[in-house]
Scaffold this motif. Sequence first.
Motif, mmCIF file in Angstrom:
data_model
loop_
_atom_site.group_PDB
_atom_site.id
_atom_site.type_symbol
_atom_site.label_atom_id
_atom_site.label_comp_id
_atom_site.label_asym_id
_atom_site.label_seq_id
_atom_site.Cartn_x
_atom_site.Cartn_y
_atom_site.Cartn_z
ATOM 1 N N MET A 1 0.832 -1.204 0.000
ATOM 2 C CA MET A 1 0.000 0.000 0.000
ATOM 3 C C MET A 1 0.868 1.258 0.000
ATOM 4 O O MET A 1 0.598 2.225 -0.676
ATOM 5 N N LYS A 2 1.945 1.240 0.806
ATOM 6 C CA LYS A 2 2.841 2.389 0.883
ATOM 7 C C LYS A 2 3.504 2.647 -0.460
ATOM 8 O O LYS A 2 3.653 3.801 -0.892
ATOM 9 N N MET A 3 3.883 1.576 -1.162
ATOM 10 C CA MET A 3 4.517 1.722 -2.465
ATOM 11 C C MET A 3 3.551 2.333 -3.469
ATOM 12 O O MET A 3 3.941 3.155 -4.300
ATOM 13 N N VAL A 4 2.286 1.933 -3.384
ATOM 14 C CA VAL A 4 1.271 2.471 -4.298
ATOM 15 C C VAL A 4 1.101 3.972 -4.066
ATOM 16 O O VAL A 4 1.033 4.769 -5.006
ATOM 17 N N LYS A 5 1.073 4.377 -2.770
ATOM 18 C CA LYS A 5 0.924 5.791 -2.440
ATOM 19 C C LYS A 5 2.111 6.597 -2.946
ATOM 20 O O LYS A 5 1.952 7.677 -3.515
ATOM 21 N N GLU A 6 3.305 6.058 -2.738
ATOM 22 C CA GLU A 6 4.517 6.756 -3.173
ATOM 23 C C GLU A 6 4.552 6.884 -4.693
ATOM 24 O O GLU A 6 4.925 7.924 -5.234
ATOM 25 N N LYS A 7 4.152 5.829 -5.390
ATOM 26 C CA LYS A 7 4.150 5.849 -6.846
ATOM 27 C C LYS A 7 3.160 6.886 -7.364
ATOM 28 O O LYS A 7 3.444 7.632 -8.303
ATOM 29 N N PHE A 8 1.979 6.925 -6.753
ATOM 30 C CA PHE A 8 0.971 7.906 -7.147
ATOM 31 C C PHE A 8 1.478 9.320 -6.887
ATOM 32 O O PHE A 8 1.320 10.221 -7.705
ATOM 33 N N TRP A 9 2.109 9.533 -5.739
ATOM 34 C CA TRP A 9 2.617 10.843 -5.372
ATOM 35 C C TRP A 9 3.709 11.311 -6.330
ATOM 36 O O TRP A 9 3.804 12.496 -6.650
ATOM 37 N N ASP A 10 4.517 10.366 -6.810
ATOM 38 C CA ASP A 10 5.592 10.705 -7.739
ATOM 39 C C ASP A 10 5.054 11.241 -9.060
ATOM 40 O O ASP A 10 5.732 12.024 -9.739
ATOM 41 N N TYR A 11 3.860 10.823 -9.420
ATOM 42 C CA TYR A 11 3.283 11.222 -10.707
ATOM 43 C C TYR A 11 2.177 12.255 -10.559
ATOM 44 O O TYR A 11 1.403 12.474 -11.496
ATOM 45 N N ARG A 12 2.095 12.924 -9.410
ATOM 46 C CA ARG A 12 1.014 13.876 -9.165
ATOM 47 C C ARG A 12 1.088 15.069 -10.127
ATOM 48 O O ARG A 12 0.050 15.587 -10.562
ATOM 49 N N PHE A 13 2.317 15.491 -10.476
ATOM 50 C CA PHE A 13 2.456 16.627 -11.379
ATOM 51 C C PHE A 13 2.011 16.264 -12.795
ATOM 52 O O PHE A 13 1.401 17.085 -13.500
ATOM 53 N N LEU A 14 2.307 15.038 -13.206
ATOM 54 C CA LEU A 14 1.851 14.586 -14.520
ATOM 55 C C LEU A 14 0.332 14.509 -14.554
ATOM 56 O O LEU A 14 -0.298 14.879 -15.553
ATOM 57 N N LEU A 15 -0.258 14.042 -13.463
ATOM 58 C CA LEU A 15 -1.717 13.976 -13.380
ATOM 59 C C LEU A 15 -2.317 15.373 -13.531
ATOM 60 O O LEU A 15 -3.299 15.554 -14.266
ATOM 61 N N MET A 16 -1.723 16.353 -12.871
ATOM 62 C CA MET A 16 -2.215 17.726 -12.972
ATOM 63 C C MET A 16 -2.106 18.243 -14.402
ATOM 64 O O MET A 16 -3.016 18.930 -14.898
ATOM 65 N N GLU A 17 -1.021 17.901 -15.079
ATOM 66 C CA GLU A 17 -0.842 18.350 -16.461
ATOM 67 C C GLU A 17 -1.863 17.695 -17.387
ATOM 68 O O GLU A 17 -2.373 18.334 -18.319
ATOM 69 N N LEU A 18 -2.151 16.428 -17.141
ATOM 70 C CA LEU A 18 -3.155 15.733 -17.949
ATOM 71 C C LEU A 18 -4.540 16.344 -17.726
ATOM 72 O O LEU A 18 -5.342 16.442 -18.660
ATOM 73 N N ILE A 19 -4.822 16.742 -16.492
ATOM 74 C CA ILE A 19 -6.104 17.385 -16.183
ATOM 75 C C ILE A 19 -6.203 18.727 -16.915
ATOM 76 O O ILE A 19 -7.228 19.042 -17.535
ATOM 77 N N LYS A 20 -5.129 19.511 -16.862
ATOM 78 C CA LYS A 20 -5.115 20.810 -17.561
ATOM 79 C C LYS A 20 -5.273 20.607 -19.067
ATOM 80 O O LYS A 20 -6.000 21.357 -19.734
ATOM 81 N N LYS A 21 -4.576 19.595 -19.588
ATOM 82 C CA LYS A 21 -4.660 19.310 -21.017
ATOM 83 C C LYS A 21 -6.081 18.935 -21.405
ATOM 84 O O LYS A 21 -6.592 19.380 -22.445
ATOM 85 N N GLY A 22 -6.744 18.126 -20.575
ATOM 86 C CA GLY A 22 -8.113 17.710 -20.864
ATOM 87 C C GLY A 22 -9.067 18.885 -20.931
ATOM 88 O O GLY A 22 -9.929 18.954 -21.823
ATOM 89 N N ILE A 23 -8.925 19.815 -19.992
ATOM 90 C CA ILE A 23 -9.791 20.999 -19.977
ATOM 91 C C ILE A 23 -9.545 21.861 -21.215
ATOM 92 O O ILE A 23 -10.491 22.341 -21.855
ATOM 93 N N LYS A 24 -8.273 22.051 -21.577
ATOM 94 C CA LYS A 24 -7.939 22.872 -22.746
ATOM 95 C C LYS A 24 -8.470 22.239 -24.032
ATOM 96 O O LYS A 24 -9.015 22.933 -24.893
ATOM 97 N N LEU A 25 -8.309 20.920 -24.171
ATOM 98 C CA LEU A 25 -8.776 20.236 -25.377
ATOM 99 C C LEU A 25 -10.292 20.250 -25.482
ATOM 100 O O LEU A 25 -10.845 20.331 -26.584
ATOM 101 N N LYS A 26 -10.962 20.178 -24.335
ATOM 102 C CA LYS A 26 -12.424 20.145 -24.346
ATOM 103 C C LYS A 26 -13.002 21.434 -24.932
ATOM 104 O O LYS A 26 -14.025 21.419 -25.621
ATOM 105 N N TYR A 27 -12.330 22.553 -24.643
ATOM 106 C CA TYR A 27 -12.856 23.840 -25.091
ATOM 107 C C TYR A 27 -12.005 24.486 -26.180
ATOM 108 O O TYR A 27 -12.123 25.677 -26.429
ATOM 109 N N ARG A 28 -11.171 23.686 -26.824
ATOM 110 C CA ARG A 28 -10.372 24.205 -27.926
ATOM 111 C C ARG A 28 -11.280 24.586 -29.090
ATOM 112 O O ARG A 28 -12.222 23.858 -29.426
ATOM 113 N N ARG A 29 -11.039 25.729 -29.669
ATOM 114 C CA ARG A 29 -11.822 26.240 -30.798
ATOM 115 C C ARG A 29 -13.277 26.513 -30.422
ATOM 116 O O ARG A 29 -14.157 26.530 -31.285
ATOM 117 N N SER A 30 -13.519 26.703 -29.155
ATOM 118 C CA SER A 30 -14.871 27.030 -28.687
ATOM 119 C C SER A 30 -14.898 28.497 -28.287
ATOM 120 O O SER A 30 -14.090 28.945 -27.472
#
Length: 259
Positions: A1-30
Amino acid sequence: MKMVKEKFWDYRFLLMELIKKGIKLKYRRSYLGILWSLLEPILTTIVLTIVFGTLFGRGDDRTFPVYILSGRLLFSYFSTSTTAALKSIRANQSMIKKVYVPKYLYPLSAILFNFIIFLISLVVIAGTMMLFDVKPTWYLLQIVVPLLNLLILTVGAGMIMATVGVFFRDMEYLWNVCTMLIMYASAIFYDAATILKSDYAIMLKANPLYCIIMNFRQAIFGQAMDGKMLAYSTVFAVLSVIVGAVLFHKKENEFILHI
């Protein structure tokens, strides 16, 4: 469980970037951009209120638009997010083939960026409540619980759909049919009281999304949440996440062979 938490935490910035990308793509050319998230449910609610308010004899009920809008927003989030999660692995197949990234980040980011947009759209409910004289009470603080259950249920269903969608491409079409059936079993635009008194009550009671929507509506209209519906939807949501996580983890190494 601890390893899973650490792995998720290591990729938190990538997750944030993917979220930002999703929002931008959703409203692109709108031209309307994020404003469309507020305008679309208003227009839909107007149409549904006119049609079903007349059909079900609730044209004189001033709170009916609030009733419809609350169900419409919650269902729309669930439907949009699970569909996006279903397509997420195939949509990002080029990146998956080139560089290692935990694959669960793709469906999870699709669900989370839609949740952010959904939370913004709740402003419309606040405005509608003021317009149709639905006074907020202390019970309104309860909405945090059904919203959390909605997010958990969507994550669970989204992870399951993301996994199944890799191996069965037709699932995209089948899920559209399933979400339509779920919509009719969620009392979005009709009063559930009549159905609950009939032999078809199980159709609603067995639907966790309906239970979440009803708990949300009860909070809005100044009522205590139904304990049984709350317990059922919570247990169902948690179980769906467990099933989704286990299924996704077991099959993710095979994704590369099918995308």
